[in-house]
Design an enzyme around this catalytic site. Structure first.
Site, short mmCIF file in Angstrom:
data_model
loop_
_atom_site.label_atom_id
_atom_site.label_comp_id
_atom_site.label_asym_id
_atom_site.label_seq_id
_atom_site.Cartn_x
_atom_site.Cartn_y
_atom_site.Cartn_z
N SER A 1 0.84 -1.19 0.00
CA SER A 1 0.00 0.00 0.00
C SER A 1 0.89 1.25 0.00
CB SER A 1 -0.96 -0.04 1.19
OG SER A 1 -2.00 0.91 1.04
N ASP B 1 -9.03 -4.12 -6.39
CA ASP B 1 -8.47 -2.95 -5.74
C ASP B 1 -8.62 -1.71 -6.63
OD1 ASP B 1 -7.00 -1.22 -4.16
OD2 ASP B 1 -5.09 -2.27 -4.41
N HIS C 1 -7.71 -4.90 -1.94
CA HIS C 1 -6.65 -4.23 -1.18
C HIS C 1 -6.63 -4.76 0.26
CE1 HIS C 1 -3.97 -0.67 -1.01
NE2 HIS C 1 -4.31 -0.64 0.26
#
Length: 299
Positions: free
Chosen positions: A143, A240, A270
């Site tokens: 991330s 995502d 995600h």
């Protein structure tokens, strides 16, 4: 909400988030059975000292390679312990010393501060006297941490070092110039868009700054000039909202001859390895990362 008020609200939200304990890991993906031999170290950077936890591999004859890790959290949540399972796994299965960096976050430390801290931490890790082999160095993150790893690799290219054997970009945000609401997403849905936009505002209040190559390497022509950058493993998730920018950057790296692999995970979103309950899926991704790290540091 007025444009003028949004940064104030974003700052308040980020401070609130920093006071909390951080996201909780699902027990299925905690890998608690893996041993962890850890040590806390202090890393000097141009913005002041930062702390890191080193995960040492089992003892061997030669100094181990080193992997510098940057956790996620939207650039505003300071929670390096969420990467504890991954750090345990990599130290145990790739035989590397993993340096899990507790970098400074927004709003007190906005862009480019965290990227510069990340680069300084990698320069420090590449140096002598730490107990590992800094000439066999990898960087990575998931991330927001993946964004910092990509920025670090870009700075290493532009500054002439240190040499990075592999950059691991695990579902990273690589286009902060495009609003989250304008990105395709099939998983978390629109309910997360306001939070994502607030995070972006906290980290990069200026729309112009969001176009910087270190913040948005997949945007516009920022992917030009990548020849010679560290080889990369890119991991994206089908559902995502960040999928397309990760895949686009993988294509840019491939065009520069710097893509070692693109793992495009089907049917997941995600944070699947943190909040999901599919241990096999998380372990498969970690195993792929370990395989690439071992290959990159073999020489």
């Amino acid at each position: 909400m007025s444009i003028a008020a949004r940064p104030l609200v974003a700052d308040a939200l980020a401070r609130l988030l920093q006071l909390g304990p951080g996201p909780r890991l699902a027990p299925e993906v905690a890998f608690a059975e893996l041993p962890a031999c850890t040590e806390t170290v202090t890393i000097p950077t141009r913005h002041g000292d930062v702390q890191a936890v080193v995960y040492w591999p089992a003892a061997s004859g030669d100094p181990a390679p080193v992997y510098v890790n940057f956790h996620g959290g939207g650039f505003v949540i300071r929670h390096p312990v969420q990467d504890d399972p991954f750090c345990r796994y990599l130290a145990a299965n790739a035989g590397v010393a993993v340096v899990n960096v507790d970098y400074d976050v927004a709003p007190r430390h906005r862009f480019p501060g965290p990227v510069e801290e990340a680069y300084d931490a990698v320069c420090w890790a590449a140096g002598p006297g730490h107990g590992w082999d800094g000439s066999r160095l990898c960087v990575g993150g998931q991330s927001a941490g993946g964004s910092l790893a990509a920025g670090t690799a870009r700075l290493a290219l532009e500054q002439g070092g240190p040499a990075i054997a592999l950059q691991v970009l695990h579902y990273p945000p690589l286009d902060l110039a495009t609003r989250p609401r304008d990105k395709r997403g099939m998983g978390r849905g629109l309910r997360f868009v306001p939070l994502e936009e607030l995070f972006d505002t906290v980290y990069l209040p200026s729309p112009e700054t969001r176009r910087d190559r270190l913040a948005s390497p997949a945007w516009g022509s920022n992917g030009d000039g990548l020849s010679g950058i560290a080889p990369a493993l890119v991991i994206t998730c089908e559902f995502d909202r960040l999928h397309d920018e990760g895949a686009a950057y993988a294509g840019m790296l491939a065009a520069a001859g710097a893509l070692r692999g693109h793992l495009d995970l089907v049917g997941v979103d995600h944070g699947y390895n943190l909040h999901g309950r599919d241990r096999a899926l998380a372990e498969n991704s970690y195993a792929q990362i370990a395989k690439h790290v071992i290959a990159a540091t073999a020489d």
